[in-house]
Design an enzyme around this catalytic site. Sequence first.
Site, PDB file in Angstrom:
ATOM      1  N   GLY A  15      40.936  48.421  36.902  1.00 57.45           N
ATOM      2  CA  GLY A  15      39.589  47.733  37.252  1.00 57.45           C
ATOM      3  C   GLY A  15      39.403  46.338  37.151  1.00 57.45           C
ATOM      4  N   GLY A  16      40.549  45.588  37.449  1.00 60.01           N
ATOM      5  CA  GLY A  16      40.216  44.197  37.394  1.00 60.01           C
ATOM      6  C   GLY A  16      40.100  43.550  36.168  1.00 60.01           C
ATOM      7  N   SER A  72      47.073  48.593  39.175  1.00 55.87           N
ATOM      8  CA  SER A  72      45.843  47.505  39.277  1.00 55.87           C
ATOM      9  C   SER A  72      45.921  46.662  37.904  1.00 55.87           C
ATOM     10  CB  SER A  72      44.732  47.831  39.811  1.00 55.87           C
ATOM     11  OG  SER A  72      44.016  46.831  40.176  1.00 55.87           O
TER      12      SER A  72
END
Length: 512
Positions: free
Chosen positions: A115-116, A200
């Site tokens: 989620g960055g 991610s």
Amino acid sequence: MIRTAVTENGVVRGLPAADPRITSFKGIPFAAPATGKNRWRAPQPVENWEGELECFNFSPVPHQAPASNDDQSIYHLEWSVDPHLPMGEDCLTLNVWMPAAGQQNMPVFVWFFGGGLQVGHTAEMEFDGERIARRDIVVVTVNYRVNVFGFLAHPELTKEAPEAPTNFGFLDQQAALKWVKRNIKAFGGDPDNVTIGGQSAGGMGVCAQLSAPSSKGLFNRAIIESGAFAAPYPFEFGLTKTMEEAENNGVEFFKFLGVETLEEARAIDGLTLRNKMLEYEGIKGWAQTWGEVVDGVFSMRNSQEWMIDPAKIHCPIMLGHTSNEFQVTPMAKTKEELEKIATELAGDEAGKIMACFSEPVTEDSIKRDGEICSIEFGCRVAAHVNDSEAEPVDMYYYNFDTTIPGWDNPGCFHSVDLWFFFETLAKCWRPFKGEAYDLACSMCDYWCNFIKTGNPNGKDLRGDELPVWKTYTEAEPNRISFRKVPEPELSPNTDLVDILIKCFLKRKGASI
């Protein structure tokens, strides 16, 4: 069937999963609530409790931008189906799925969400650990602080706790790994057979743990999904900052809050702080504000350079990407602009880069000839460095390239492979057919074999041998492409990528 476990802080009670042969424990605290004086502080010990702690529901989601039913972006349609999940700073919890028949010394898989470093949580439905647990693995998914709650830096914080001045989200992950080391036997797990994984920004967290000297001994192997970034062209991803940059940003944020001291900032309630953070990000730019800080304590260098870190933790690694994510091209529209970039990258050998672009050089041809997947590039850099080491580790590389159904015709977008690796397709709204379920089963089988032994090869759930997945080296760039079925193949190579790898290593000062 085992439904309770005794942890160092007390007894926890779980519930049968959809398959009653699996027990799930949700919301087990691994650290004290990060509220009050514990906000912007390294994870603190949990207080013991009396009786049985009912671990039936996920804990609050870490404070972050809220989901909205009006948001029609692909990620909200895919996963953020409940905009009313409770949020809060009492979020430092983990979830465990375990076979309930009483097995012992099972391999352990610890998962960090993506989620960055700004959003995400363990209650996302694709992260259900049941299918993996059916393969005699204990699954742990970890909540950690994100955005300003997880990655603020400020001179007052540095003065207060120089041993842990920032990177609280990564410290949360590390604290969860330490909890696993101390407690996982109570759930049938082997504390000396732990695999960490993430996708991610969760994959970035894996890279951060690989680069952190203080994480040595906490895990035995690593899975990096769509998280091993490397920039082939002269730009850097904005999630990593120097300590000076991060502290200056923290000072500016305190001014924006209208506070002068750390004590005043900690006195602001969490929801108000979250909303002010979102205002601040609107001014400064999303994901350019909060992220990893090279603090010289936990983070000794940008964790995205883990592959060239001589002090990195050496262990077997599985890594890869989807076929439609993070494509980058030179930031040039003309031949002259491209020549300037080539010279910046390669100096006197700029001509070798220019020779990879077709004539006439136009904006369209630059994009066509220069497009590179930045994660595939990172994988190739990792293989190049690994090959040069005295004791190279086993490295397994994949490309996810199957057909994704749906009215939006999304292609193999970033994160879609999660449904497959966790084998949770049944929770997805997309009209997947039988062949997709077969592929997901095979992908989960490979994953679980790697979690158990450090090698993805072996038998599938039916007892049949999986297609052979060879290790990835620069000389033999083997990979598995997950299409309708797993397909062993050689990763395509280009002269441009070979040149840019050498340029990248030189730019980073790597002695390879």
